[in-house]
Design a protein around this motif. Structure first.
Motif, PDB file in Angstrom:
ATOM      1  N   MET A  81       0.835  -1.195   0.000  1.00 17.32           N
ATOM      2  CA  MET A  81       0.000   0.000   0.000  1.00 17.32           C
ATOM      3  C   MET A  81       0.870   1.245   0.000  1.00 17.32           C
ATOM      4  SD  MET A  81      -0.009   1.954   3.016  1.00 17.32           S
ATOM      5  CE  MET A  81      -1.600   2.703   3.109  1.00 17.32           C
ATOM      6  N   ILE A  82       0.373   2.255  -0.682  1.00 12.66           N
ATOM      7  CA  ILE A  82       0.992   3.577  -0.692  1.00 12.66           C
ATOM      8  C   ILE A  82      -0.055   4.549  -0.164  1.00 12.66           C
ATOM      9  CG2 ILE A  82       1.978   5.417  -2.137  1.00 12.66           C
ATOM     10  CD1 ILE A  82       3.823   2.998  -2.010  1.00 12.66           C
ATOM     11  N   ASP A  83       0.345   5.429   0.741  1.00 10.98           N
ATOM     12  CA  ASP A  83      -0.565   6.438   1.275  1.00 10.98           C
ATOM     13  C   ASP A  83      -1.192   7.221   0.128  1.00 10.98           C
ATOM     14  OD1 ASP A  83      -1.155   8.106   4.000  1.00 10.98           O
ATOM     15  OD2 ASP A  83      -0.967   9.457   2.276  1.00 10.98           O
ATOM     16  N   GLN A  84      -2.473   7.572   0.302  1.00  8.46           N
ATOM     17  CA  GLN A  84      -3.214   8.231  -0.777  1.00  8.46           C
ATOM     18  C   GLN A  84      -2.550   9.520  -1.263  1.00  8.46           C
ATOM     19  OE1 GLN A  84      -7.210   9.123   0.462  1.00  8.46           O
ATOM     20  NE2 GLN A  84      -6.549  10.053   2.387  1.00  8.46           N
ATOM     21  N   LYS A  85      -1.796  10.209  -0.406  1.00  4.79           N
ATOM     22  CA  LYS A  85      -1.122  11.454  -0.824  1.00  4.79           C
ATOM     23  C   LYS A  85       0.046  11.191  -1.772  1.00  4.79           C
ATOM     24  CE  LYS A  85      -0.273  12.574   3.325  1.00  4.79           C
ATOM     25  NZ  LYS A  85      -0.300  12.743   4.750  1.00  4.79           N
ATOM     26  N   TYR A  86       0.524   9.943  -1.801  1.00  2.00           N
ATOM     27  CA  TYR A  86       1.720   9.631  -2.587  1.00  2.00           C
ATOM     28  C   TYR A  86       1.435   8.662  -3.738  1.00  2.00           C
ATOM     29  CZ  TYR A  86       3.832  11.698   1.520  1.00  2.00           C
ATOM     30  OH  TYR A  86       4.148  12.559   2.539  1.00  2.00           O
ATOM     31  N   GLN A  87       0.169   8.344  -3.966  1.00  2.00           N
ATOM     32  CA  GLN A  87      -0.176   7.409  -5.031  1.00  2.00           C
ATOM     33  C   GLN A  87      -0.015   8.043  -6.405  1.00  2.00           C
ATOM     34  OE1 GLN A  87      -4.057   5.690  -4.240  1.00  2.00           O
ATOM     35  NE2 GLN A  87      -3.380   4.830  -2.296  1.00  2.00           N
ATOM     36  N   ASN A  88       0.070   7.178  -7.408  1.00  2.00           N
ATOM     37  CA  ASN A  88       0.173   7.579  -8.825  1.00  2.00           C
ATOM     38  C   ASN A  88       1.471   8.314  -9.145  1.00  2.00           C
ATOM     39  OD1 ASN A  88      -2.435   6.515  -9.497  1.00  2.00           O
ATOM     40  ND2 ASN A  88      -3.294   8.259  -8.386  1.00  2.00           N
ATOM     41  N   LYS A  89       2.529   7.988  -8.417  1.00  2.00           N
ATOM     42  CA  LYS A  89       3.853   8.565  -8.672  1.00  2.00           C
ATOM     43  C   LYS A  89       4.874   7.488  -9.017  1.00  2.00           C
ATOM     44  CE  LYS A  89       2.974  12.165  -5.221  1.00  2.00           C
ATOM     45  NZ  LYS A  89       2.958  13.432  -5.864  1.00  2.00           N
ATOM     46  N   GLY A  90       4.423   6.223  -9.103  1.00  2.00           N
ATOM     47  CA  GLY A  90       5.320   5.120  -9.418  1.00  2.00           C
ATOM     48  C   GLY A  90       6.038   4.536  -8.212  1.00  2.00           C
ATOM     49  N   LEU A  91       5.712   5.015  -7.013  1.00  2.00           N
ATOM     50  CA  LEU A  91       6.418   4.561  -5.811  1.00  2.00           C
ATOM     51  C   LEU A  91       6.111   3.097  -5.488  1.00  2.00           C
ATOM     52  CD1 LEU A  91       5.842   7.724  -3.574  1.00  2.00           C
ATOM     53  CD2 LEU A  91       7.738   7.253  -5.136  1.00  2.00           C
ATOM     54  N   GLY A  92       4.859   2.684  -5.690  1.00  9.87           N
ATOM     55  CA  GLY A  92       4.489   1.294  -5.430  1.00  9.87           C
ATOM     56  C   GLY A  92       5.212   0.330  -6.346  1.00  9.87           C
ATOM     57  N   LYS A  93       5.392   0.732  -7.565  1.00  8.04           N
ATOM     58  CA  LYS A  93       6.090  -0.123  -8.533  1.00  8.04           C
ATOM     59  C   LYS A  93       7.569  -0.275  -8.149  1.00  8.04           C
ATOM     60  CE  LYS A  93       6.356  -0.904 -13.466  1.00  8.04           C
ATOM     61  NZ  LYS A  93       5.892  -0.496 -14.780  1.00  8.04           N
ATOM     62  N   ILE A  94       8.207   0.826  -7.801  1.00  3.86           N
ATOM     63  CA  ILE A  94       9.620   0.764  -7.397  1.00  3.86           C
ATOM     64  C   ILE A  94       9.777  -0.074  -6.133  1.00  3.86           C
ATOM     65  CG2 ILE A  94      11.606   2.122  -6.604  1.00  3.86           C
ATOM     66  CD1 ILE A  94      10.450   4.465  -8.310  1.00  3.86           C
ATOM     67  N   ALA A  95       8.904   0.153  -5.139  1.00  2.00           N
ATOM     68  CA  ALA A  95       8.971  -0.602  -3.885  1.00  2.00           C
ATOM     69  C   ALA A  95       8.731  -2.092  -4.139  1.00  2.00           C
ATOM     70  CB  ALA A  95       7.965  -0.055  -2.882  1.00  2.00           C
ATOM     71  N   SER A  96       7.797  -2.399  -5.040  1.00  4.25           N
ATOM     72  CA  SER A  96       7.518  -3.802  -5.360  1.00  4.25           C
ATOM     73  C   SER A  96       8.736  -4.473  -5.974  1.00  4.25           C
ATOM     74  CB  SER A  96       6.330  -3.899  -6.313  1.00  4.25           C
ATOM     75  OG  SER A  96       5.155  -3.433  -5.688  1.00  4.25           O
ATOM     76  N   GLN A  97       9.406  -3.790  -6.873  1.00  7.57           N
ATOM     77  CA  GLN A  97      10.604  -4.364  -7.487  1.00  7.57           C
ATOM     78  C   GLN A  97      11.689  -4.611  -6.443  1.00  7.57           C
ATOM     79  OE1 GLN A  97      10.902  -1.281 -10.464  1.00  7.57           O
ATOM     80  NE2 GLN A  97       9.947  -2.563 -12.022  1.00  7.57           N
ATOM     81  N   GLN A  98      11.807  -3.701  -5.477  1.00  9.79           N
ATOM     82  CA  GLN A  98      12.775  -3.919  -4.395  1.00  9.79           C
ATOM     83  C   GLN A  98      12.361  -5.104  -3.527  1.00  9.79           C
ATOM     84  OE1 GLN A  98      13.618  -0.292  -2.266  1.00  9.79           O
ATOM     85  NE2 GLN A  98      14.118   0.808  -4.139  1.00  9.79           N
ATOM     86  N   MET A  99      11.050  -5.238  -3.300  1.00 10.94           N
ATOM     87  CA  MET A  99      10.556  -6.379  -2.533  1.00 10.94           C
ATOM     88  C   MET A  99      10.875  -7.689  -3.253  1.00 10.94           C
ATOM     89  SD  MET A  99       6.656  -7.310  -1.311  1.00 10.94           S
ATOM     90  CE  MET A  99       6.027  -6.843  -2.913  1.00 10.94           C
ATOM     91  N   PHE A 100      10.722  -7.736  -4.578  1.00 12.02           N
ATOM     92  CA  PHE A 100      11.044  -8.950  -5.323  1.00 12.02           C
ATOM     93  C   PHE A 100      12.517  -9.309  -5.135  1.00 12.02           C
ATOM     94  CE2 PHE A 100       7.741  -7.385  -8.612  1.00 12.02           C
ATOM     95  CZ  PHE A 100       6.693  -7.776  -7.784  1.00 12.02           C
ATOM     96  N   GLU A 101      13.381  -8.321  -5.192  1.00 10.91           N
ATOM     97  CA  GLU A 101      14.821  -8.558  -4.983  1.00 10.91           C
ATOM     98  C   GLU A 101      15.076  -9.092  -3.575  1.00 10.91           C
ATOM     99  OE1 GLU A 101      17.625  -8.511  -6.975  1.00 10.91           O
ATOM    100  OE2 GLU A 101      16.048  -8.475  -8.494  1.00 10.91           O
ATOM    101  N   GLU A 102      14.404  -8.493  -2.592  1.00 15.17           N
ATOM    102  CA  GLU A 102      14.543  -8.929  -1.198  1.00 15.17           C
ATOM    103  C   GLU A 102      14.078 -10.385  -1.057  1.00 15.17           C
ATOM    104  OE1 GLU A 102      15.229  -7.678   2.998  1.00 15.17           O
ATOM    105  OE2 GLU A 102      15.920  -6.981   1.059  1.00 15.17           O
ATOM    106  N   MET A 103      12.956 -10.711  -1.674  1.00 13.67           N
ATOM    107  CA  MET A 103      12.439 -12.079  -1.601  1.00 13.67           C
ATOM    108  C   MET A 103      13.376 -13.057  -2.306  1.00 13.67           C
ATOM    109  SD  MET A 103       8.390 -11.240  -2.216  1.00 13.67           S
ATOM    110  CE  MET A 103       7.681 -12.834  -1.770  1.00 13.67           C
ATOM    111  N   LYS A 104      13.936 -12.631  -3.406  1.00 12.43           N
ATOM    112  CA  LYS A 104      14.869 -13.481  -4.137  1.00 12.43           C
ATOM    113  C   LYS A 104      16.138 -13.710  -3.309  1.00 12.43           C
ATOM    114  CE  LYS A 104      17.076 -13.810  -8.650  1.00 12.43           C
ATOM    115  NZ  LYS A 104      17.344 -13.124  -9.908  1.00 12.43           N
ATOM    116  N   ASN A 105      16.667 -12.659  -2.701  1.00  8.67           N
ATOM    117  CA  ASN A 105      17.895 -12.767  -1.916  1.00  8.67           C
ATOM    118  C   ASN A 105      17.687 -13.526  -0.608  1.00  8.67           C
ATOM    119  OD1 ASN A 105      19.290 -11.332  -3.877  1.00  8.67           O
ATOM    120  ND2 ASN A 105      18.996  -9.375  -2.857  1.00  8.67           N
ATOM    121  N   LEU A 106      16.604 -13.224   0.111  1.00  6.44           N
ATOM    122  CA  LEU A 106      16.359 -13.852   1.414  1.00  6.44           C
ATOM    123  C   LEU A 106      15.845 -15.282   1.299  1.00  6.44           C
ATOM    124  CD1 LEU A 106      14.517 -11.114   3.547  1.00  6.44           C
ATOM    125  CD2 LEU A 106      16.805 -12.030   3.915  1.00  6.44           C
ATOM    126  N   LEU A 107      14.971 -15.509   0.316  1.00  8.86           N
ATOM    127  CA  LEU A 107      14.230 -16.762   0.262  1.00  8.86           C
ATOM    128  C   LEU A 107      14.561 -17.625  -0.947  1.00  8.86           C
ATOM    129  CD1 LEU A 107      10.782 -15.064   0.988  1.00  8.86           C
ATOM    130  CD2 LEU A 107      12.360 -16.051   2.676  1.00  8.86           C
TER     131      LEU A 107
END
Length: 149
Positions: A81-107
């Motif tokens: 989730m991204i706070d409504q004040k910060y949505q539609n700026k691409g932040l969720g997409k960038i954070a998701s890609q970082q999460m995928f890397e974290e999941m790949k590295n950790l798990l």
């Protein structure tokens, strides 16, 4: 986009309350639990890994995934989730890609799954843009989409 510096940081004593203060639009509330409920859930289900999403020094979102495989023999994302004040700026997409890397590295994850309500158009667009594929899996009212990495 160049002025955004998005990072994900494991939830800790300094950022958990900021995550609880984040909010989404009224329309989105039907589709996602509050961050406070998610944080509480992570304390009782220790395989869940909660993270704060930062843009520079500001907490702008929250995400959580399971560190153990579940249904469909993959690792499930529980929240993004991204706070409504910060949505539609691409932040969720960038954070998701970082999460995928974290999941790949950790798990050593190679199959990531997320479930969402079909009427949640924002989630649908985000997951489609991130390469998730609908293979027809349904769990109650939610559809489950899969990303292979």
């Amino acid at each position: 986009m160049s002025n955004h510096n998005v990072t994900i940081v494991e939830l800790n004593s300094e950022n958990w309350y900021d995550c609880c203060q984040l909010d989404i639009s009224v329309e989105q509330k039907a589709f996602i639990e509050s961050n406070a409920v998610s944080i509480a859930q992570s304390k009782f289900q220790p395989t869940l890994k909660p993270y704060a999403i930062y843009d520079n020094d500001q907490v702008v979102g929250f995400l959580m995934f399971n560190s153990e495989k579940e249904e469909l023999d993959g690792y499930w994302i529980y929240r993004i989730m991204i706070d409504q004040k910060y949505q539609n700026k691409g932040l969720g997409k960038i954070a998701s890609q970082q999460m995928f890397e974290e999941m790949k590295n950790l798990l050593n994850a190679n199959k990531i799954i997320v479930g969402y309500h079909p009427e949640n158009l924002g989630a649908h667009q985000l997951y489609k843009s991130l390469g998730f594929v609908d293979e027809g899996h349904r769990f109650g009212k939610e559809m489950a989409v899969i990303k292979y990495i």
